[in-house]
Design a protein around this motif. Structure first.
Motif, PDB file in Angstrom:
ATOM      1  N   ALA A 117       0.832  -1.212   0.000  1.00 22.42           N
ATOM      2  CA  ALA A 117       0.000   0.000   0.000  1.00 22.42           C
ATOM      3  C   ALA A 117       0.862   1.256   0.000  1.00 22.42           C
ATOM      4  CB  ALA A 117      -0.929  -0.011   1.207  1.00 22.42           C
ATOM      5  N   ALA A 120       2.544   1.744  -3.376  1.00 24.50           N
ATOM      6  CA  ALA A 120       1.598   2.282  -4.357  1.00 24.50           C
ATOM      7  C   ALA A 120       1.524   3.806  -4.261  1.00 24.50           C
ATOM      8  CB  ALA A 120       0.213   1.672  -4.139  1.00 24.50           C
ATOM      9  N   GLN A 124       2.490   6.844  -7.060  1.00 22.55           N
ATOM     10  CA  GLN A 124       1.603   7.971  -7.355  1.00 22.55           C
ATOM     11  C   GLN A 124       2.256   9.327  -7.075  1.00 22.55           C
ATOM     12  OE1 GLN A 124      -1.962   7.228  -5.006  1.00 22.55           O
ATOM     13  NE2 GLN A 124      -1.869   5.067  -5.553  1.00 22.55           N
ATOM     14  N   VAL A 245      -3.175   9.590   2.861  1.00 20.16           N
ATOM     15  CA  VAL A 245      -4.459   9.390   2.170  1.00 20.16           C
ATOM     16  C   VAL A 245      -5.628  10.029   2.908  1.00 20.16           C
ATOM     17  CG1 VAL A 245      -3.627   7.258   1.125  1.00 20.16           C
ATOM     18  CG2 VAL A 245      -4.962   7.136   3.251  1.00 20.16           C
ATOM     19  N   HIS A 252      -8.502   2.094   4.073  1.00 21.22           N
ATOM     20  CA  HIS A 252      -7.731   2.316   2.842  1.00 21.22           C
ATOM     21  C   HIS A 252      -7.325   0.984   2.213  1.00 21.22           C
ATOM     22  CE1 HIS A 252      -5.030   4.189  -0.015  1.00 21.22           C
ATOM     23  NE2 HIS A 252      -4.031   3.439   0.438  1.00 21.22           N
ATOM     24  N   GLU A 255     -10.228  -0.652   0.456  1.00 17.56           N
ATOM     25  CA  GLU A 255     -10.615   0.002  -0.791  1.00 17.56           C
ATOM     26  C   GLU A 255      -9.599  -0.193  -1.909  1.00 17.56           C
ATOM     27  OE1 GLU A 255     -11.453   4.103  -0.143  1.00 17.56           O
ATOM     28  OE2 GLU A 255     -13.101   3.715   1.261  1.00 17.56           O
ATOM     29  N   THR A 256      -8.330  -0.300  -1.564  1.00 19.96           N
ATOM     30  CA  THR A 256      -7.291  -0.311  -2.594  1.00 19.96           C
ATOM     31  C   THR A 256      -6.652  -1.674  -2.843  1.00 19.96           C
ATOM     32  OG1 THR A 256      -5.585   0.314  -0.979  1.00 19.96           O
ATOM     33  CG2 THR A 256      -6.724   2.104  -2.144  1.00 19.96           C
ATOM     34  N   ILE A 257      -6.790  -2.615  -1.903  1.00 14.72           N
ATOM     35  CA  ILE A 257      -6.177  -3.938  -2.080  1.00 14.72           C
ATOM     36  C   ILE A 257      -7.199  -5.049  -1.858  1.00 14.72           C
ATOM     37  CG2 ILE A 257      -4.410  -5.550  -1.279  1.00 14.72           C
ATOM     38  CD1 ILE A 257      -2.640  -3.189  -0.602  1.00 14.72           C
ATOM     39  N   PRO A 260     -10.389  -4.767  -4.427  1.00 16.86           N
ATOM     40  CA  PRO A 260     -10.047  -4.911  -5.844  1.00 16.86           C
ATOM     41  C   PRO A 260      -9.550  -6.298  -6.247  1.00 16.86           C
ATOM     42  CG  PRO A 260      -9.296  -2.788  -5.050  1.00 16.86           C
ATOM     43  CD  PRO A 260      -9.793  -3.546  -3.842  1.00 16.86           C
ATOM     44  N   ILE A 337      -2.169  -3.458  -9.012  1.00 16.93           N
ATOM     45  CA  ILE A 337      -1.915  -2.783  -7.740  1.00 16.93           C
ATOM     46  C   ILE A 337      -0.572  -2.071  -7.773  1.00 16.93           C
ATOM     47  CG2 ILE A 337      -1.708  -3.083  -5.245  1.00 16.93           C
ATOM     48  CD1 ILE A 337      -4.502  -3.720  -6.332  1.00 16.93           C
TER      49      ILE A 337
END
Length: 437
Positions: A117, A120, A124, A245, A252, A255-257, A260, A337
Motif C-alpha cells: 500500500a 503504491a 503515485q 491518504v 484504505h 478500498e485499494t487492495i 479490488p 496494484i
C-alpha cells in the motif's frame, strides 16, 4: 493478462475430489506394488500428486503430537491451485473440524500488505523513500539514540545522544529506523521503556497520537540506517499511509487492495459470520495469552491505532490472492496494484552491508527488501527455495512464500505461536519436496 495470472476456481469441491481420487490412486498403486516412478508420473503443474499426498499425513502427525490444533495448507503454481487442504481442528479441545475457509490472526503477515500500500503511494508521487519521517510526524524530528560509554571506573553504561541522521521512510520499510519490539529489544532499558509506555498497545487502547508521542520519547536502539532490527516500524509506516491518504489504514487497504483483488475474508475486525471459523491455539501454548490479548480481533479498529504491523485477519485462500498478485508482477485478474518494476524493487535486498538480518523469521540466507524477507542464494537456508524468493510469517503460526523463479505461492496457516518456526520450515520442505518438474 500475465501468463501467471491466477485462475481461481471457487468451485473447489471439484479440486478436492481430484485430491481424493489422487490419494486413492496412490494407495492402490502402493498396494499393488506399482513402481515409484509410475506412482509419481501423475502431476499437477509440475507437482507430483503422490508427493502432494504426503502433506496431509504429516500435518495429521503434527496435530496428534500437539504441535498445533490444525492447519490449512495451500500451494499454487503458475496461478493454478494444486493443493488446498484443511487439517485437524479449529479449537484447543479438538471438537470443531478445521474448515478450508478458517480465519487466522495474520499478525506480521500484515506487514507485506502495508508495504504494498505504501509503495503504491510512492508510484503515485505522494510519498518518497527519502522523505524524513518528521515530514509527516514532527515528533520524530530530533530523535535520540542509545550509545554505550564507559564511566571513570570502566563500567559500561548507556546514554542517549542526538541521532546522526533523521529516520527516513525507507527505514520504516526495511526495519532500519532504530525502533524495536519490547520482546526482542537488544537491551533491558529499551524493553522496560516499551513496556512502560505500552507502545504496542498490548494492555491498553493506545491512540495514534499517544503511539507517536510515546514512541518518539524513547531513544532509538541504533543509529537510523545502520542496522536491521525487527520493530514497530511498519506500524509507523501504516500511520504515514493514513496521513497521506487522509483515511484510516484498514479502510484504505479494503478500498485499494482487499476489495479490488477479491480478498473477501480479510479485514482488521472479525465479522459476526466469521466468528465460528476463527482458529484458536492450544490453551497450553505459553505464548497464547499475551499474543491473543494483543490481537483483539473482535474489537473496532478505531479504538486504538490500526496495527499495520500485526492487525490483519485473513484466510489461506485470501492471502494466496495477495501473494499471487505480487508473483504476477503487481496484477491479479486484470486489476493492477503495483507496476512490475516496483515489485522487483520491493523484492530486492535493501540491507546490503548493514548489521543484522531477518534470520529468526526466515532462517539463514535471507536479506530484506521493502517489507519482505528475500532469499539471497540457492543454498545457505533451512529449506529449499530459489534466489529472490520472498516470504514472511506471523507470530500466531502463519507463513507464506512467493517463488517468482518457479511461479510458486505457498501458504500455511496454523494457530500455533510456540511452534511457528517448526511448521513454517516443515511446510517448505513438503512444498519443494513435491515439485518434480
Amino acid at each position: 493478462m500475465s501468463k501467471r495470472s491466477v485462475s481461481f476456481d471457487p468451485g473447489a469441491p471439484h479440486l478436492a475430489l481430484r485430491f481424493v481420487l489422487a490419494g486413492l490412486a496412490f494407495a492402490a498403486a502402493t498396494a499393488t506394488g506399482t513402481p515409484a516412478a509410475a506412482q509419481e508420473a501423475t502431476s499437477i503443474q509440475g507437482f507430483a500428486t503422490a508427493r502432494l499426498a504426503r502433506i496431509a499425513p504429516v500435518m495429521r502427525a503434527e496435530i496428534e503430537k500437539g504441535t498445533m490444533p490444525g492447519a490449512v495448507t495451500l500451494i499454487a503454481r503458475n496461478g493454478k491451485l494444486v493443493h488446498v487442504e484443511a487439517h485437524g481442528f479449529l479449537d484447543s479441545a479438538k471438537t470443531r473440524p478445521m474448515p478450508r475457509d478458517a480465519v487466522f490472526r495474520g499478525f506480521s503477515m500484515t506487514k507485506p500488505v502495508v508495504a504494498v500500500a505504501a509503495l503504491a503511494l510512492i508510484e503515485q508521487g505522494r510519498l518518497n523513500l527519502r522523505d524524513p519521517l518528521a515530514q509527516y510526524f514532527p515528533e520524530f524530528k530530533e530523535m535520540k539514540v542509545f550509545i554505550e560509554v564507559q564511566d571513570e571506573r570502566g563500567r559500561t553504561t548507556r546514554v542517549a545522544v542526538p541521532a546522526k541522521r533523521p529516520i527516513l521512510i525507507w527505514d520504516l520499510f526495511r526495519h532500519t529506523a532504530g525502533f524495536t519490539y519490547a520482546g526482542s529489544a537488544p537491551f533491558p532499558e529499551l524493553t522496560a521503556a516499551y513496556e512502560r509506555a505500552d507502545v504496542e498497545s498490548r494492555d491498553t487502547d493506545v491512540s495514534n497520537e499517544e503511539f507517536v508521542n510515546r514512541l518518539a520519547a524513547i531513544p532509538l536502539a541504533y543509529e537510523p540506517g545502520t542496522r536491521w532490527e525487527y520493530s514497530v516500524a511498519t506500524d509507523v509506516l501504516g500511520l504515514v499511509v493514513e496521513k497521506v491518504v487522509g483515511k484510516r489504514l484498514d479502510l484504505h487497504l479494503a478500498e485499494t487492495i482487499f476489495g479490488p483483488i477479491g480478498m473477501k475474508e480479510t479485514s482488521f475486525q472479525l465479522r459476526p459470520e466469521q466468528a465460528g471459523r476463527l482458529a484458536d491455539a492450544y490453551d497450553a501454548d505459553p505464548l497464547k495469552v499475551e499474543l491473543w490479548k494483543a490481537s483483539r480481533p473482535e474489537q473496532d479498529p478505531a479504538k486504538r491505532y490500526v496495527h499495520g504491523g500485526a492487525g490483519m485477519l485473513t484466510t489461506a485462500e485470501d492471502y494466496f490472492r495477495f501473494a499471487q498478485m505480487v508473483l504476477n508482477g503487481g496484477e491479479l485478474d486484470g486489476v493492477r496494484i503495483l507496476s512490475r518494476k516496483s515489485v522487483g524493487f520491493m523484492l530486492s535486498n535493501h540491507i546490503q552491508g548493514l548489521i543484522g538480518s531477518p534470520l529468526p523469521t526466515t532462517g539463514p540466507g535471507y536479506g530484506f527488501g521493502l517489507g519482505w524477507g528475500v532469499r539471497l542464494a540457492e543454498g545457505g537456508g533451512y529449506a529449499p527455495g530459489s534466489p529472490g524468493d520472498a516470504m514472511w510469517a506471523g507470530a500466531g503460526g502463519t507463513s507464506f512464500t512467493v517463488d517468482r523463479q518457479e511461479g510458486i505461492v505457498g501458504v500455511i496457516m496454523t494457530a500455533g505461536p510456540s511452534t511457528r518456526q517448526h511448521t513454517r520450515f516443515l511446510f517448505k520442505d513438503l512444498l519443494y519436496g513435491a515439485l518434480t518438474e
